[in-house]
Design a protein around this motif. Structure first.
Motif, PDB file in Angstrom:
ATOM      1  N   PHE A 113       0.735  -1.355   0.060  1.00 53.86           N
ATOM      2  CA  PHE A 113       0.054   0.126   0.046  1.00 53.86           C
ATOM      3  C   PHE A 113       0.810   1.260  -0.125  1.00 53.86           C
ATOM      4  N   HIS A 114       0.859   2.041  -1.064  1.00 55.49           N
ATOM      5  CA  HIS A 114       1.808   3.252  -1.010  1.00 55.49           C
ATOM      6  C   HIS A 114       1.319   4.472  -0.320  1.00 55.49           C
ATOM      7  N   ARG A 115       1.977   5.624  -0.721  1.00 56.28           N
ATOM      8  CA  ARG A 115       1.767   6.698   0.146  1.00 56.28           C
ATOM      9  C   ARG A 115       0.442   7.544   0.036  1.00 56.28           C
TER      10      ARG A 115
ATOM     11  N   LYS B 144       4.478  13.060   6.585  1.00 59.60           N
ATOM     12  CA  LYS B 144       5.157  14.345   6.271  1.00 59.60           C
ATOM     13  C   LYS B 144       5.733  14.264   4.982  1.00 59.60           C
ATOM     14  N   PRO B 145       6.151  15.536   4.462  1.00 55.35           N
ATOM     15  CA  PRO B 145       6.693  15.485   2.855  1.00 55.35           C
ATOM     16  C   PRO B 145       7.980  14.961   2.900  1.00 55.35           C
ATOM     17  N   SER B 146       8.705  14.920   3.911  1.00 58.14           N
ATOM     18  CA  SER B 146       9.806  14.187   4.368  1.00 58.14           C
ATOM     19  C   SER B 146       9.794  13.267   5.523  1.00 58.14           C
ATOM     20  N   VAL B 147      10.183  11.914   5.296  1.00 51.62           N
ATOM     21  CA  VAL B 147       9.983  11.090   6.390  1.00 51.62           C
ATOM     22  C   VAL B 147      11.167  11.474   7.546  1.00 51.62           C
ATOM     23  N   LEU B 148      12.013  12.313   7.119  1.00 53.42           N
ATOM     24  CA  LEU B 148      13.044  12.667   8.097  1.00 53.42           C
ATOM     25  C   LEU B 148      12.279  13.513   9.192  1.00 53.42           C
ATOM     26  N   ASP B 149      11.308  14.069   8.783  1.00 49.30           N
ATOM     27  CA  ASP B 149      10.448  14.769   9.832  1.00 49.30           C
ATOM     28  C   ASP B 149       9.424  13.959  10.721  1.00 49.30           C
ATOM     29  N   ALA B 150       9.334  12.806  10.492  1.00 51.11           N
ATOM     30  CA  ALA B 150       8.366  11.877  11.006  1.00 51.11           C
ATOM     31  C   ALA B 150       9.015  10.757  11.687  1.00 51.11           C
ATOM     32  N   ARG B 151      10.204  10.923  12.477  1.00 55.58           N
ATOM     33  CA  ARG B 151      10.609   9.779  12.957  1.00 55.58           C
ATOM     34  C   ARG B 151       9.745   9.158  14.000  1.00 55.58           C
ATOM     35  N   GLU B 152       9.303   9.906  14.933  1.00 57.53           N
ATOM     36  CA  GLU B 152       8.455   9.393  15.878  1.00 57.53           C
ATOM     37  C   GLU B 152       7.252   8.721  15.419  1.00 57.53           C
ATOM     38  N   THR B 153       6.745   8.987  14.236  1.00 52.41           N
ATOM     39  CA  THR B 153       5.548   8.489  13.860  1.00 52.41           C
ATOM     40  C   THR B 153       5.811   7.147  13.195  1.00 52.41           C
TER      41      THR B 153
ATOM     42  N   ALA C 242       9.875   2.556   4.776  1.00 55.21           N
ATOM     43  CA  ALA C 242      10.059   4.261   4.998  1.00 55.21           C
ATOM     44  C   ALA C 242      10.518   4.982   3.796  1.00 55.21           C
ATOM     45  N   GLY C 243      10.068   5.918   3.249  1.00 53.29           N
ATOM     46  CA  GLY C 243      10.636   6.858   2.179  1.00 53.29           C
ATOM     47  C   GLY C 243       9.913   8.065   1.959  1.00 53.29           C
ATOM     48  N   ALA C 244      10.663   8.792   1.011  1.00 58.87           N
ATOM     49  CA  ALA C 244      10.380  10.185   0.831  1.00 58.87           C
ATOM     50  C   ALA C 244      11.410  11.005   1.642  1.00 58.87           C
ATOM     51  N   GLY C 245      12.271  11.443   0.927  1.00 57.51           N
ATOM     52  CA  GLY C 245      13.098  12.712   1.535  1.00 57.51           C
ATOM     53  C   GLY C 245      14.361  11.675   2.406  1.00 57.51           C
ATOM     54  N   LEU C 246      14.587  10.611   2.186  1.00 58.52           N
ATOM     55  CA  LEU C 246      15.792  10.129   2.746  1.00 58.52           C
ATOM     56  C   LEU C 246      16.925  10.260   1.795  1.00 58.52           C
ATOM     57  N   THR C 247      18.055  10.584   2.740  1.00 54.77           N
ATOM     58  CA  THR C 247      19.343  10.897   2.242  1.00 54.77           C
ATOM     59  C   THR C 247      20.463   9.889   2.405  1.00 54.77           C
ATOM     60  N   ILE C 248      21.238   9.996   1.860  1.00 57.74           N
ATOM     61  CA  ILE C 248      22.732   9.027   2.304  1.00 57.74           C
ATOM     62  C   ILE C 248      23.123   9.389   3.408  1.00 57.74           C
ATOM     63  N   ASP C 249      23.311  10.620   3.794  1.00 52.99           N
ATOM     64  CA  ASP C 249      24.208  11.087   5.000  1.00 52.99           C
ATOM     65  C   ASP C 249      22.889  10.776   6.336  1.00 52.99           C
TER      66      ASP C 249
ATOM     67  N   GLY D 235      14.215   7.209  -3.851  1.00 51.87           N
ATOM     68  CA  GLY D 235      13.980   7.714  -4.948  1.00 51.87           C
ATOM     69  C   GLY D 235      15.121   8.604  -5.700  1.00 51.87           C
ATOM     70  N   SER D 236      14.755   9.921  -5.533  1.00 47.73           N
ATOM     71  CA  SER D 236      15.598  11.131  -5.806  1.00 47.73           C
ATOM     72  C   SER D 236      17.029  10.873  -5.164  1.00 47.73           C
ATOM     73  N   GLY D 237      16.974  10.648  -4.011  1.00 49.40           N
ATOM     74  CA  GLY D 237      18.278  10.457  -3.230  1.00 49.40           C
ATOM     75  C   GLY D 237      19.401   9.508  -3.516  1.00 49.40           C
ATOM     76  N   VAL D 238      18.955   8.647  -4.648  1.00 47.62           N
ATOM     77  CA  VAL D 238      20.064   7.960  -5.466  1.00 47.62           C
ATOM     78  C   VAL D 238      20.181   7.923  -6.614  1.00 47.62           C
ATOM     79  N   ARG D 239      19.696   9.393  -7.254  1.00 47.34           N
ATOM     80  CA  ARG D 239      19.381   9.710  -8.643  1.00 47.34           C
ATOM     81  C   ARG D 239      20.737  10.697  -8.967  1.00 47.34           C
ATOM     82  N   ILE D 240      21.108  10.755 -10.131  1.00 47.20           N
ATOM     83  CA  ILE D 240      22.221  11.820 -10.581  1.00 47.20           C
ATOM     84  C   ILE D 240      21.402  13.366 -10.379  1.00 47.20           C
ATOM     85  N   GLY D 241      22.317  14.119  -9.517  1.00 36.71           N
ATOM     86  CA  GLY D 241      21.739  15.303  -9.406  1.00 36.71           C
ATOM     87  C   GLY D 241      20.494  15.637  -8.396  1.00 36.71           C
ATOM     88  N   GLY D 242      20.230  14.262  -7.830  1.00 36.64           N
ATOM     89  CA  GLY D 242      19.339  14.352  -6.794  1.00 36.64           C
ATOM     90  C   GLY D 242      17.939  14.666  -7.187  1.00 36.64           C
ATOM     91  N   SER D 243      17.756  14.465  -8.643  1.00 39.83           N
ATOM     92  CA  SER D 243      16.715  14.779  -9.367  1.00 39.83           C
ATOM     93  C   SER D 243      15.669  13.467  -9.400  1.00 39.83           C
TER      94      SER D 243
END
Length: 239
Positions: free
Chosen positions: A126-128, A158-167, A184-191, A208-216
């Motif tokens: 079940f997606h987002r 949240k738009p970014s999962v990094l802002d929803a850690r508690e949830t 968990a996805g959307a807004g994850l970064t390598i760092d 998705g974009s976090g592992v794409r050229i230019g972050g796009s």
């Protein structure tokens, strides 16, 4: 494909994306088209080509349009055909989601598609659409009642999962002992991914974009970035 316990799913939009993600260590693909619209059902030709090109599981989005996650009878008829086509193409599973106009899980629509998926032997994520539900806790309980739904892709509302850690951490806790995995996805970064996994306890992450050229989102999969994510996940798993 890695053998460590934190699953890495990468979005693919082309055969080249799929091959690059597999070479770099991804565990599973989500195949979509129209990334700029949040992902729509790809062509049967693309599904077949990707399934033939890789050995890792391929999950395919089944979403007929990007107007909303509220679908009518004609939409569901199309989605039912697409679920069957995805299964016939040899994919591992379908990625879908639907809501009522009141912001609740569309149980009748979901049951129709999960019945078809189960008969065809394909997994269901079940997606987002989940993140647009009126009450995430209530929506998650509904999804836990569907045996066929084995994964829920979410950014914790949240738009970014990094802002929803508690949830996310709470959803992970509620999923323990069930057959359902929180992806968990959307807004994850390598760092940030290692700390995020430690903070939330998730067993699966989606890039998705976090592992794409230019972050796009429109860029090609960058193998080097996928390798970096794999290394970060391996380090967390081995800690």
């Amino acid at each position: 494909m890695r053998t460590q316990p934190i699953l890495l799913e990468v979005i693919a939009t082309t055969v080249a994306d799929a091959k690059a993600a597999e070479r770099a260590g991804a565990d599973r693909l989500e195949l979509v088209t129209a990334v700029g619209e949040g992902g729509l059902t790809p062509s049967v030709g693309l599904i077949e080509a990707v399934v033939d090109a890789v050995t890792i599981p391929v999950n395919v989005i089944v979403r007929p349009h990007s107007r909303s996650f509220v679908f009518d009878a004609d939409d569901f008829a199309v989605m039912a055909r697409d679920v069957r086509a995805v299964a016939a193409a040899g994919a591992n599973g379908v990625v879908t989601g639907m809501l009522t106009s009141e912001g609740e899980i569309d149980r009748e629509g979901l049951r129709r598609l999960t019945d078809i998926a189960s008969e065809a032997g394909v997994a269901v994520t079940f997606h987002r659409a989940f993140d647009e539900a009126r009450d995430l806790a209530e929506a998650f309980d509904v999804l836990l009642g569907f045996d066929a739904v084995t994964t829920v892709l979410t950014s914790g509302g949240k738009p970014s999962v990094l802002d929803a850690r508690e949830t996310i951490a709470e959803l992970v806790r509620r999923s323990r002992g069930t057959r359902c995995t929180v992806l968990a996805g959307a807004g994850l970064t390598i760092d940030a991914v290692a700390g995020f996994v430690r903070d939330t306890g998730v067993d699966a992450v989606h890039f998705g974009s976090g592992v794409r050229i230019g972050g796009s989102g429109l860029g090609a999969v960058d193998e080097a970035r996928v390798v970096q994510v794999c290394a970060a996940l391996d380090a967390v798993a081995g800690a």
